[in-house]
Scaffold this motif. Structure first.
Motif, PDB file in Angstrom:
ATOM      1  N   GLY A   8       0.782  -1.229   0.000  1.00 51.65           N
ATOM      2  CA  GLY A   8       0.000   0.000   0.000  1.00 51.65           C
ATOM      3  C   GLY A   8       0.813   1.276   0.000  1.00 51.65           C
ATOM      4  N   GLY A   9       2.123   1.154   0.078  1.00 54.11           N
ATOM      5  CA  GLY A   9       2.944   2.357   0.037  1.00 54.11           C
ATOM      6  C   GLY A   9       2.961   2.972  -1.352  1.00 54.11           C
ATOM      7  N   GLY A  10       3.558   4.152  -1.438  1.00 48.04           N
ATOM      8  CA  GLY A  10       3.649   4.816  -2.729  1.00 48.04           C
ATOM      9  C   GLY A  10       3.984   6.277  -2.577  1.00 48.04           C
ATOM     10  N   LEU A  11       3.815   6.994  -3.669  1.00 46.95           N
ATOM     11  CA  LEU A  11       4.078   8.435  -3.713  1.00 46.95           C
ATOM     12  C   LEU A  11       2.755   9.175  -3.628  1.00 46.95           C
ATOM     13  N   VAL A  12       2.667  10.129  -2.723  1.00 48.14           N
ATOM     14  CA  VAL A  12       1.432  10.883  -2.541  1.00 48.14           C
ATOM     15  C   VAL A  12       1.787  12.340  -2.277  1.00 48.14           C
ATOM     16  N   GLU A  30      -4.753 -11.961  14.851  1.00 49.56           N
ATOM     17  CA  GLU A  30      -5.585 -11.495  15.960  1.00 49.56           C
ATOM     18  C   GLU A  30      -5.072 -12.001  17.307  1.00 49.56           C
ATOM     19  N   ASN A  31      -4.150 -12.937  17.282  1.00 47.32           N
ATOM     20  CA  ASN A  31      -3.565 -13.441  18.525  1.00 47.32           C
ATOM     21  C   ASN A  31      -2.331 -12.644  18.972  1.00 47.32           C
ATOM     22  N   TYR A  32      -1.974 -11.618  18.199  1.00 44.15           N
ATOM     23  CA  TYR A  32      -0.762 -10.846  18.461  1.00 44.15           C
ATOM     24  C   TYR A  32      -1.086  -9.355  18.514  1.00 44.15           C
ATOM     25  N   ALA A  33      -0.322  -8.646  19.316  1.00 43.91           N
ATOM     26  CA  ALA A  33      -0.315  -7.198  19.165  1.00 43.91           C
ATOM     27  C   ALA A  33       0.443  -6.870  17.884  1.00 43.91           C
ATOM     28  N   ILE A  34      -0.048  -5.880  17.163  1.00 46.67           N
ATOM     29  CA  ILE A  34       0.571  -5.477  15.897  1.00 46.67           C
ATOM     30  C   ILE A  34       0.953  -4.017  15.979  1.00 46.67           C
ATOM     31  N   GLY A  35       2.134  -3.737  15.515  1.00 48.77           N
ATOM     32  CA  GLY A  35       2.608  -2.358  15.506  1.00 48.77           C
ATOM     33  C   GLY A  35       3.036  -1.933  14.116  1.00 48.77           C
ATOM     34  N   TRP A  36       2.929  -0.648  13.880  1.00 49.15           N
ATOM     35  CA  TRP A  36       3.489  -0.029  12.677  1.00 49.15           C
ATOM     36  C   TRP A  36       4.638   0.870  13.122  1.00 49.15           C
ATOM     37  N   PHE A  37       5.739   0.741  12.407  1.00 59.13           N
ATOM     38  CA  PHE A  37       6.925   1.533  12.667  1.00 59.13           C
ATOM     39  C   PHE A  37       7.377   2.167  11.358  1.00 59.13           C
ATOM     40  N   ARG A  38       8.219   3.174  11.460  1.00 59.51           N
ATOM     41  CA  ARG A  38       8.766   3.775  10.250  1.00 59.51           C
ATOM     42  C   ARG A  38      10.218   4.173  10.484  1.00 59.51           C
ATOM     43  N   GLN A  39      10.940   4.217   9.384  1.00 61.77           N
ATOM     44  CA  GLN A  39      12.340   4.620   9.457  1.00 61.77           C
ATOM     45  C   GLN A  39      12.666   5.461   8.235  1.00 61.77           C
ATOM     46  N   ALA A  40      13.049   6.701   8.507  1.00 64.90           N
ATOM     47  CA  ALA A  40      13.489   7.620   7.461  1.00 64.90           C
ATOM     48  C   ALA A  40      15.003   7.518   7.319  1.00 64.90           C
ATOM     49  N   ASP A  85      -4.068  13.159   5.610  1.00 62.02           N
ATOM     50  CA  ASP A  85      -3.376  14.435   5.761  1.00 62.02           C
ATOM     51  C   ASP A  85      -1.862  14.223   5.847  1.00 62.02           C
ATOM     52  N   LEU A  86      -1.339  13.486   4.915  1.00 61.92           N
ATOM     53  CA  LEU A  86       0.083  13.150   4.956  1.00 61.92           C
ATOM     54  C   LEU A  86       0.950  14.375   4.750  1.00 61.92           C
ATOM     55  N   LYS A  87       2.092  14.362   5.423  1.00 65.87           N
ATOM     56  CA  LYS A  87       3.041  15.465   5.398  1.00 65.87           C
ATOM     57  C   LYS A  87       4.387  14.951   4.881  1.00 65.87           C
ATOM     58  N   PRO A  88       5.217  15.842   4.338  1.00 66.14           N
ATOM     59  CA  PRO A  88       6.536  15.389   3.870  1.00 66.14           C
ATOM     60  C   PRO A  88       7.341  14.661   4.952  1.00 66.14           C
ATOM     61  N   GLU A  89       7.169  15.063   6.198  1.00 61.05           N
ATOM     62  CA  GLU A  89       7.909  14.403   7.274  1.00 61.05           C
ATOM     63  C   GLU A  89       7.415  12.995   7.586  1.00 61.05           C
ATOM     64  N   ASP A  90       6.330  12.576   6.951  1.00 62.84           N
ATOM     65  CA  ASP A  90       5.877  11.181   7.078  1.00 62.84           C
ATOM     66  C   ASP A  90       6.618  10.255   6.127  1.00 62.84           C
ATOM     67  N   THR A  91       7.434  10.811   5.258  1.00 66.95           N
ATOM     68  CA  THR A  91       8.193  10.007   4.308  1.00 66.95           C
ATOM     69  C   THR A  91       9.138   9.070   5.040  1.00 66.95           C
ATOM     70  N   ALA A  92       9.022   7.774   4.738  1.00 62.93           N
ATOM     71  CA  ALA A  92       9.837   6.760   5.409  1.00 62.93           C
ATOM     72  C   ALA A  92       9.481   5.390   4.833  1.00 62.93           C
ATOM     73  N   GLN A 119       7.640   1.502   1.114  1.00 64.26           N
ATOM     74  CA  GLN A 119       8.077   2.906   1.058  1.00 64.26           C
ATOM     75  C   GLN A 119       6.872   3.831   0.928  1.00 64.26           C
ATOM     76  N   VAL A 120       6.860   4.866   1.750  1.00 65.32           N
ATOM     77  CA  VAL A 120       5.883   5.943   1.637  1.00 65.32           C
ATOM     78  C   VAL A 120       6.652   7.235   1.391  1.00 65.32           C
ATOM     79  N   THR A 121       6.314   7.911   0.309  1.00 66.84           N
ATOM     80  CA  THR A 121       6.958   9.179  -0.029  1.00 66.84           C
ATOM     81  C   THR A 121       5.889  10.241  -0.185  1.00 66.84           C
ATOM     82  N   VAL A 122       6.021  11.313   0.578  1.00 70.99           N
ATOM     83  CA  VAL A 122       5.075  12.424   0.525  1.00 70.99           C
ATOM     84  C   VAL A 122       5.814  13.621  -0.049  1.00 70.99           C
TER      85      VAL A 122
END
Length: 124
Positions: A8-12, A30-40, A85-92, A119-122
């Motif tokens: 689902g990542g891409g350029l926006v 569903e048996n696990y906690a799930i996290g989202w992380f990012r790294q620029a 409401d993605l911002k350039p600083e969300d790029t990672a 990859q997500v690029t804003v």
């Protein structure tokens, strides 16, 4: 082999939206906690959001509160991260990860199974 796969990542453009998906192979999310992380580039990996198993509560980094939403679809064995409401600083590169304890404390060392990232690029 257990596996997490992000998509689902891409350029926006700034102000736009994306929905990331985290699908599991050979285990039930569903048996696990799930996290989202990012790294620029040049930065440490940081927690974005998590959802736990204990009471399905969610946690968000201050920088994304009110803009990002984490959710589960147990029938599809998938966790989503809706990003508005993605911002350039969300790029990672965005990673999903599973925590076998179920608590989902939003720190990278609390998570045990990791995807390869998307990859997500804003940018305008």
């Amino acid at each position: 082999q257990v596996q997490l796969v992000e998509s689902g990542g891409g350029l926006v453009r700034p102000g736009g939206s994306l929905r990331l998906s985290c699908a599991a192979s050979r285990f039930i999310l569903e048996n696990y906690a799930i996290g989202w992380f990012r790294q620029a580039p040049g930065k440490e990996r940081e927690g974005v959001s998590s959802i736990n198993v204990v009471d399905s509560s969610t946690e968000y980094a201050d920088s994304v509160k009110g803009r990002f939403t984490i959710s589960r679809d147990n029938a599809k064995n998938t966790v989503y991260l809706q990003m508005n409401d993605l911002k350039p600083e969300d790029t990672a590169v965005y990673y999903c990860a599973a925590d076998v304890t179920g608590w989902g404390i939003l720190q990278p060392n609390e998570f045990h199974i990791w995807g390869q990232g998307t990859q997500v690029t804003v940018s305008s």
